[in-house]
Design an enzyme around this catalytic site. Structure first.
Site, PDB file in Angstrom:
ATOM      1  N   LYS A 178       0.833  -1.312   0.078  1.00 60.77           N
ATOM      2  CA  LYS A 178      -0.086   0.010   0.101  1.00 60.77           C
ATOM      3  C   LYS A 178       0.953   1.178   0.059  1.00 60.77           C
ATOM      4  O   LYS A 178       1.730   1.343   0.821  1.00 60.77           O
ATOM      5  CB  LYS A 178      -0.904   0.087   1.378  1.00 60.77           C
ATOM      6  CG  LYS A 178      -1.828   1.225   1.404  1.00 60.77           C
ATOM      7  CD  LYS A 178      -2.679   1.142   2.294  1.00 60.77           C
ATOM      8  CE  LYS A 178      -3.384   2.477   2.661  1.00 60.77           C
ATOM      9  NZ  LYS A 178      -4.407   2.407   3.723  1.00 60.77           N
ATOM     10  N   LYS A 185      -2.169  -1.469  -3.985  1.00 62.84           N
ATOM     11  CA  LYS A 185      -2.942  -0.537  -3.870  1.00 62.84           C
ATOM     12  C   LYS A 185      -2.263   0.963  -3.684  1.00 62.84           C
ATOM     13  O   LYS A 185      -1.219   1.087  -3.074  1.00 62.84           O
ATOM     14  CB  LYS A 185      -3.742  -0.427  -2.615  1.00 62.84           C
ATOM     15  CG  LYS A 185      -4.566   0.850  -2.197  1.00 62.84           C
ATOM     16  CD  LYS A 185      -5.320   0.770  -0.819  1.00 62.84           C
ATOM     17  CE  LYS A 185      -5.811   2.172  -0.384  1.00 62.84           C
ATOM     18  NZ  LYS A 185      -6.217   2.191   0.852  1.00 62.84           N
TER      19      LYS A 185
HETATM   20  C1  PBG Z   1      -7.417   3.369   5.794  1.00 62.30           C
HETATM   21  C2  PBG Z   1      -7.730   3.185   4.307  1.00 62.30           C
HETATM   22  C3  PBG Z   1      -7.499   4.180   3.242  1.00 62.30           C
HETATM   23  C4  PBG Z   1      -7.897   3.678   1.949  1.00 62.30           C
HETATM   24  C5  PBG Z   1      -8.444   2.154   2.568  1.00 62.30           C
HETATM   25  N1  PBG Z   1      -8.130   2.075   3.756  1.00 62.30           N
HETATM   26  C6  PBG Z   1      -6.861   5.634   3.291  1.00 62.30           C
HETATM   27  C7  PBG Z   1      -5.461   5.913   3.826  1.00 62.30           C
HETATM   28  O1  PBG Z   1      -4.700   5.132   3.947  1.00 62.30           O
HETATM   29  O2  PBG Z   1      -5.520   7.168   3.898  1.00 62.30           O
HETATM   30  C8  PBG Z   1      -8.046   4.297   0.586  1.00 62.30           C
HETATM   31  C9  PBG Z   1      -9.061   3.841  -0.232  1.00 62.30           C
HETATM   32  C10 PBG Z   1      -9.388   4.733  -1.311  1.00 62.30           C
HETATM   33  O3  PBG Z   1      -8.601   5.695  -1.559  1.00 62.30           O
HETATM   34  O4  PBG Z   1     -10.362   4.539  -2.019  1.00 62.30           O
HETATM   35  N2  PBG Z   1      -6.204   3.392   6.123  1.00 62.30           N
END
Ligand code: PBG
Length: 328
Positions: A195, A248
């Site tokens: 991520k 992601k």
């Molecule tokens: C929580 C999380 C996030 C997303 C999914 N789980 C946001 C982040 O890390 O700030 C992002 C998903 C999206 O942008 O659709 N940590």
């Protein structure tokens, strides 16, 4: 032996042929729909930067989950916005919190739909970071225990899969151990393994009210310049017991998705087509600058072609309708 013996166009001449020789399939059953659940009743609050997506109270979320199932979509992933935020994100592991209640309600009313929960603290903390903040930094090891409690809490409520998205080191192991100790040895973990610290999460942070109040997430999410590191993150999460790994965002990281697919054949692989990707698509389509329907399917096909077994996407309902209409 080239032209004119070889004419690749021969198999592009009609739709039946093109369908027969297509390498990549895309079905509603390959998709998971994210939902934002808020306290209250009858609440449906549209998110300005994500046309078609709203924050929903549990009753509305159940109705939407029913629609999602009827479209043939595999499941939902739930994000919770608590009634109260605090430094330790207490509502994240409160059995009467918004997510455990939403999970129970959807499991009860919409059997047959897979219910995944996002396991993270950022929606629940008043500072908006994904863990316990100590001296201006997120304390990795103190956060692990809270994430494990949150995962167990979701499991008790009936989640089919838990999905940690915090990017703390060692969280898959901590969650696996806690689940096993509480009798959930067969409950799978979908790890947000690679991520990235991405600007594409902007609209999500509006939807989940989870933007950090100070600093950013670069100290725990991955640097966009790194590809090899993603392979290491995936390897570590698998060693710790992840059952499914995820990359992601999706579109800007299709190369990473492909590398993970090639390095770890046979490992279930997901991709998250995130909020900013959806916002770009919708904005351009609204202006008539692109054909939104066509591009929706093209984006999801590209993510499947890069190697994802399934895709978390805000376009799930749109895509399922388009795929259904194409078949009819
Ligand atoms: C929580 C999380 C996030 C997303 C999914 N789980 C946001 C982040 O890390 O700030 C992002 C998903 C999206 O942008 O659709 N940590």
């Amino acid at each position: 032996m080239g032209f004119p013996t070889q004419r690749p166009r021969r198999v592009r001449g009609n739709a039946m042929l093109r369908t027969l020789v297509r390498e990549t399939s895309l079905e509603a059953g390959d998709l998971v729909y994210p939902m934002f659940v808020v306290p209250g009743r009858g609440v449906e609050r549209p998110i300005a930067s994500m046309p078609g997506i709203s924050q929903l109270s549990i009753d509305r979320a159940v109705a939407e989950a029913r629609e999602v199932l009827s479209l043939g979509i595999a499941g939902v992933i739930l994000f919770g916005i608590p009634s109260r935020k605090d430094a330790l994100g207490s509502e994240a592991y409160d059995p009467s919190g918004v997510i455990p209640r939403a999970v129970q309600a959807i499991r009860e009313s919409v059997p047959g739909l897979l219910v995944i929960t996002d396991v993270c603290l950022c929606e629940y903390t008043d500072h908006g970071h994904c863990g316990v903040v100590e001296g201006g930094e997120v304390d990795n090891d103190r956060t692990l225990e809270l994430l494990a409690r949150e995962a167990v809490c979701h499991a008790r409520a009936g989640a089919h899969v838990v999905a940690p998205s915090d990017m703390m080191d060692g969280r898959v192991k901590a969650i696996r151990q806690a689940l096993d100790a509480e009798g959930f040895a067969t409950l799978p973990i979908l790890a947000y393994a690679a991520k990235y610290a991405s600007g594409f999460y902007g609209p999500f942070r509006e939807a989940a009210e989870s933007a950090p109040r100070f600093g950013d997430r670069r100290g725990y999410q991955m640097d966009p310049g790194n590809g090899e590191e993603a392979l290491r993150e995936v390897a570590l999460d698998l060693e710790e017991g992840a059952d499914i790994v995820m990359v992601k965002p999706a579109m800007p990281y299709l190369d990473v998705l492909r590398r993970v697919r090639e390095r770890f054949p046979g490992v279930p692989l997901a991709a998250y087509n995130v909020s900013g990707e959806y916002a770009m698509l919708k904005a351009a389509a609204e202006r008539g600058w692109i054909d939104g329907e066509r591009v929706t399917l093209e984006i999801l096909t590209s993510i499947r072609r890069a190697g994802a077994d399934f895709i978390l996407t805000y376009s799930a309902k749109d895509a399922a309708r388009l795929l259904g209409a194409a078949r009819a």
